[in-house]
Design a protein around this motif. Structure first.
Motif, mmCIF file in Angstrom:
data_model
loop_
_atom_site.group_PDB
_atom_site.id
_atom_site.type_symbol
_atom_site.label_atom_id
_atom_site.label_comp_id
_atom_site.label_asym_id
_atom_site.label_seq_id
_atom_site.Cartn_x
_atom_site.Cartn_y
_atom_site.Cartn_z
ATOM 1 N N LEU A 84 0.871 -1.255 -0.047
ATOM 2 C CA LEU A 84 0.037 -0.026 0.053
ATOM 3 C C LEU A 84 0.916 1.371 0.005
ATOM 4 N N ASP A 209 -9.105 -0.482 -2.949
ATOM 5 C CA ASP A 209 -8.234 -1.386 -3.612
ATOM 6 C C ASP A 209 -8.656 -1.634 -5.045
ATOM 7 N N LEU A 246 -2.668 0.143 -7.098
ATOM 8 C CA LEU A 246 -2.871 -1.228 -6.701
ATOM 9 C C LEU A 246 -3.310 -2.197 -7.707
#
Length: 249
Positions: A84, A209, A246
């Motif tokens: 992350l 995400d 991501l």
């Protein structure tokens, strides 16, 4: 793992030893560790010696103890927080170039906001958060965002517990907090003046995400009277870019 006479497993005792270290308390003696972990002196010294041998703790020339580099190494292997952070850093740097204050990334961990990255300008205003530091979910803009999108059982657990005031303007009434959380879900961001420090305003947005789940909160901390429009725009743009990053990892 074998249990102690008190019923604690070896794993629990090791965790208690490691948890005596904080962002402010980085060096201790074995005796101080034992006292803070609630362990007999002999047990604490034995555990510290074992952890030093394995590299999870380190001892300096004065026999004081700190967290070891091997612990850091192991924590980063396959870490969700590392993935992350790597995806978020370019966007955080762009925000930082615009706001020139504090830009932070936090995740939900054990009913608290855990800060995994922070960028600060040398002339930035007040901010008590630290990397690897925690704040209660109800008492920061990042925490409010994380709580707003948390699972219902997490929300109910937090709302049912006593809500301590970190600052005079921290929301501590459960009904008022429910309204704040609903507002965050409707608008997609929060502006939280004075919830941590009276001189500051926190502004935060959710980070999703590739599946659309909220996995973090991205925030800036501004001086109290600073307009928030630019910060909101930059944060929302960054959240979209982080989600894209991501999805490529």
């Amino acid at each position: 793992m074998a249990n102690s006479p008190s019923g604690d497993s070896m794993t629990q005792r090791i965790v208690r030893v490691l948890e005596t270290f904080t962002t402010e308390r980085t060096v201790q003696t074995a005796s101080e560790i034992g006292r803070r972990a609630g362990l007999p002196s002999s047990t604490a010294h034995r555990l510290v010696d074992d952890l030093v041998r394995e590299g999870l703790l380190e001892r300096d020339d004065e026999h004081s103890v700190r967290l070891g580099m091997r612990l850091w190494e192991l924590a980063l292997r396959g870490s969700r927080a590392l993935r992350l952070r790597q995806a978020a850093l370019p966007s955080m740097e762009r925000i930082q170039a615009r706001v020139r204050e504090h830009t932070q990334l936090a995740v939900l961990e054990h009913d608290a906001a855990l800060f995994v990255e922070r960028l600060s300008h040398p002339d930035a205003g007040a901010n008590i958060t630290r990397i690897a530091g925690r704040l209660p979910l109800h008492a920061s803009s990042s925490g409010l965002v994380l709580l707003a999108y948390a699972e219902p059982d997490v929300q109910e657990r937090v709302l049912a517990a006593p809500l301590a005031a970190v600052a005079p303007e921290t929301v501590t009434d459960a009904a008022s907090l429910r309204r704040v959380l609903g507002g965050i879900r409707r608008s997609g961001f929060v502006v939280s003046p004075g919830s941590v420090e009276s001189v500051s305003t926190g502004v935060a947005v959710p980070v999703r995400d590739e599946t659309g789940d909220v996995v973090a909160a991205l925030s800036v901390v501004l001086p109290r009277e600073t307009p928030t429009e630019v910060a909101i725009t930059e944060l929302l743009r960054a959240a979209r870019d982080i989600r894209s990053a991501l999805s490529r990892r």
